[in-house]
Design a protein around this motif. Structure first.
Motif, short mmCIF file in Angstrom:
data_model
loop_
_atom_site.label_atom_id
_atom_site.label_comp_id
_atom_site.label_asym_id
_atom_site.label_seq_id
_atom_site.Cartn_x
_atom_site.Cartn_y
_atom_site.Cartn_z
N SER A 261 -28.19 -35.11 -29.52
CA SER A 261 -28.64 -36.44 -29.89
C SER A 261 -29.78 -36.45 -30.90
N ASN A 262 -29.70 -37.39 -31.80
CA ASN A 262 -30.84 -37.85 -32.58
C ASN A 262 -31.21 -39.20 -31.96
N PRO A 263 -32.39 -39.32 -31.30
CA PRO A 263 -33.61 -38.56 -31.54
C PRO A 263 -34.03 -37.59 -30.44
N SER A 264 -33.31 -37.53 -29.31
CA SER A 264 -33.86 -36.81 -28.15
C SER A 264 -33.51 -35.33 -28.13
N GLY A 265 -32.46 -34.93 -28.87
CA GLY A 265 -31.98 -33.55 -28.80
C GLY A 265 -31.13 -33.27 -27.58
N ALA A 266 -30.90 -34.29 -26.75
CA ALA A 266 -30.10 -34.10 -25.53
C ALA A 266 -28.65 -33.80 -25.87
N ALA A 267 -28.06 -32.88 -25.14
CA ALA A 267 -26.65 -32.53 -25.34
C ALA A 267 -25.95 -32.51 -23.99
N TYR A 268 -24.77 -33.11 -23.93
CA TYR A 268 -24.01 -33.21 -22.69
C TYR A 268 -23.23 -31.93 -22.43
N THR A 269 -23.29 -31.44 -21.21
CA THR A 269 -22.49 -30.28 -20.82
C THR A 269 -21.03 -30.70 -20.66
N GLU A 270 -20.17 -29.71 -20.55
CA GLU A 270 -18.75 -29.99 -20.34
C GLU A 270 -18.54 -30.80 -19.06
N ALA A 271 -19.25 -30.44 -18.01
CA ALA A 271 -19.12 -31.15 -16.73
C ALA A 271 -19.59 -32.60 -16.87
N GLU A 272 -20.69 -32.81 -17.58
CA GLU A 272 -21.20 -34.17 -17.76
C GLU A 272 -20.24 -35.02 -18.57
N LEU A 273 -19.61 -34.44 -19.60
CA LEU A 273 -18.63 -35.18 -20.38
C LEU A 273 -17.41 -35.53 -19.52
N LYS A 274 -17.00 -34.61 -18.68
CA LYS A 274 -15.85 -34.87 -17.80
C LYS A 274 -16.14 -36.03 -16.86
N ASP A 275 -17.37 -36.11 -16.37
CA ASP A 275 -17.75 -37.22 -15.49
C ASP A 275 -17.69 -38.55 -16.23
N LEU A 276 -18.15 -38.57 -17.48
CA LEU A 276 -18.07 -39.79 -18.28
C LEU A 276 -16.62 -40.13 -18.60
N ALA A 277 -15.82 -39.10 -18.87
CA ALA A 277 -14.40 -39.32 -19.17
C ALA A 277 -13.68 -39.96 -17.99
N GLU A 278 -14.08 -39.58 -16.79
CA GLU A 278 -13.45 -40.17 -15.59
C GLU A 278 -13.67 -41.68 -15.55
N VAL A 279 -14.86 -42.12 -15.96
CA VAL A 279 -15.14 -43.56 -16.05
C VAL A 279 -14.25 -44.20 -17.10
N LEU A 280 -14.15 -43.56 -18.26
CA LEU A 280 -13.39 -44.13 -19.37
C LEU A 280 -11.89 -44.21 -19.07
N ARG A 281 -11.40 -43.36 -18.20
CA ARG A 281 -9.98 -43.44 -17.81
C ARG A 281 -9.66 -44.78 -17.16
N HIS A 282 -10.64 -45.37 -16.52
CA HIS A 282 -10.44 -46.65 -15.84
C HIS A 282 -10.65 -47.84 -16.76
N HIS A 283 -10.98 -47.58 -18.02
CA HIS A 283 -11.20 -48.65 -18.99
C HIS A 283 -10.44 -48.32 -20.27
N PRO A 284 -9.12 -48.47 -20.24
CA PRO A 284 -8.30 -48.02 -21.37
C PRO A 284 -8.51 -48.80 -22.66
N HIS A 285 -9.25 -49.91 -22.61
CA HIS A 285 -9.50 -50.68 -23.84
C HIS A 285 -10.71 -50.16 -24.60
N VAL A 286 -11.44 -49.19 -24.06
CA VAL A 286 -12.66 -48.68 -24.69
C VAL A 286 -12.34 -47.43 -25.50
N TRP A 287 -12.73 -47.45 -26.77
CA TRP A 287 -12.59 -46.29 -27.65
C TRP A 287 -13.88 -45.48 -27.64
N ILE A 288 -13.77 -44.21 -28.00
CA ILE A 288 -14.92 -43.30 -28.00
C ILE A 288 -15.19 -42.85 -29.42
N PHE A 289 -16.43 -43.06 -29.85
CA PHE A 289 -16.90 -42.55 -31.14
C PHE A 289 -17.79 -41.34 -30.84
#
Length: 401
Positions: free
Chosen positions: A174-202
């Motif tokens: 991230s700009n500005p924090s430098g934070a980076a999501y691990t593979e596990a953290e992205l998978k957890d967010l992806a699980e949320v997005l599976r339930h919202h098929p109208h949301v696109w990811i940039f």
């Protein structure tokens, strides 16, 4: 009747650029200013990339290009995504733009209608919400905390999504924090997005190669292939290859979206600079040694800056996983009095007083949607970073009750 549009009225000037201008003005007065407000590597563009640009000019490759980029660069982008990220795209699913900002603008213009919502974790890069607002969309901010590494939780993401949500913008590292999501953290967010098929990811992966220690970079379409058909994966050559001025960004996603972005770009700028595209092809396809060398230097600088800031009275600095920024808190300094006699009530007061007292230019955290913090870019020479941190330590030590 007002001549200028409402778009101009609701668009803020980029705080990063504004602080850089203040630093230039102070330097013009003869002050020894250290500007750590811009996110630009201090390294020079590698010679093989410059040579590729020279050869392109010598060969007369100086004409208009296809709007979405020269075929050779689009193929290099396909190859990069396949070998580095395990993502399978075709050239027709890629687009080359005039910097990463145009990738964002193209995508937002092509998809947002008035009132559409875009979820943006805070702190965020200053141009995300402004681009959304210019398209008459509505930014929806999800605050994060240092305690969670400035990362959005699945619960917070789920709570931010509504029937009007069109996009989630993810910037990791991230700009500005430098934070980076691990593979596990992205998978957890992806699980949320599976339930919202109208949301696109940039997925803004511009700092992909700048991760440190044992951290392993992954991107959303990589960890959740089932979301690939609604993900725009974006990147560029600016940060990893020290090519900020060459202005080449790129994206890959569903062909329907890429065609729409091509249509927008064709009416706004047409294709990116032909010479810069040939240079970018060499960056992606040529030797990659430069990345490892510069990454090692950035990691040393990160450790130096974090250590010295945590020695400053009243500051707390989290160690980020990537990019070349730190985002320390100055909450314990709120209410203190600066050497000028002015009371520090906000993080903006802090950076302005620091600039006047010690000639160090930083950017206040509220400009990125989360304070009281400030951003330091450590993409600067190590001796300048050390001197700037000494000045910050002195400034903090001179604050009084």
């Amino acid at each position: 009747m007002t001549f200028l549009s409402q778009t101009v009225a609701r668009t803020k000037q980029a705080a990063t650029l504004a602080m850089s201008q203040k630093a230039r003005e102070l330097a013009a007065q003869g002050r020894d200013v250290i500007a750590l407000s811009a996110g630009e590597p201090d390294f020079d563009t590698p010679d093989n990339i410059k040579q590729a640009a020279w050869e392109a000019m010598q060969q007369g490759r100086t004409k208009y290009t296809p709007v979405s980029g020269i075929p050779e660069l689009r193929q290099a982008i396909v190859d990069k995504f396949r070998t580095e990220n395990g993502l399978l795209y075709t050239p027709s699913q890629t687009i080359v733009c005039n910097g990463g900002k145009q990738v964002i603008a193209n995508a937002m213009i092509a998809t947002l209608d008035p009132g559409d919502e875009v979820v943006i974790p805070a702190p965020y890069w200053v141009s995300y919400p402004e681009t959304v607002a210019m398209c008459q969309g509505q930014p929806v901010f999800v605050p994060t905390m240092a305690e969670t590494g400035f990362k959005m939780t699945p619960e917070a993401l789920d709570a931010a999504i509504t029937p009007r949500t069109k996009w989630l913008i993810m910037n990791s590292p991230s700009n500005p924090s430098g934070a980076a999501y691990t593979e596990a953290e992205l998978k957890d967010l992806a699980e949320v997005l599976r339930h919202h098929p109208h949301v696109w990811i940039f997925a803004d992966d511009i700092y992909e190669h700048l991760v440190y220690g044992d951290f392993r970079f992954t991107t959303m379409a990589q960890v959740a292939p089932e979301l690939m058909d609604r993900t725009l994966t974006t990147n560029g050559v600016s940060k990893a290859y020290a090519m900020t001025g060459w202005r080449i960004g790129y994206g890959a996603g569903p062909e329907m979206l890429i065609r729409a972005m091509d249509k927008i770009q064709g009416q706004m700028t047409s294709g990116a600079c032909s010479i810069a595209q040939w240079a970018a092809r060499e960056a992606l396809s040529g030797p990659q040694d430069f990345i490892a060398t510069s990454r090692a230097v950035f990691e040393q600088r990160r450790d130096l800056v974090v250590s010295m800031l945590n020695q400053a009275k009243g500051l707390e600095c989290h160690t980020p996983e990537g990019a070349f920024y730190v985002y320390p808190s100055m909450a314990r300094l709120i209410g203190k009095k600066a050497p000028s006699g002015r009371r520090i009530e906000t993080d903006e007061d802090f950076v302005l007083e620091l600039l006047q007292a010690e000639a160090v230019a930083l950017v206040h955290g509220t400009a990125f949607g989360l304070g009281p913090n400030f951003r330091i870019s450590y993409a600067a020479a190590t001796d300048k970073l050390e001197e700037s941190c000494l000045r910050i330590q002195r400034f903090c030590g001179n604050l009084t009750d």
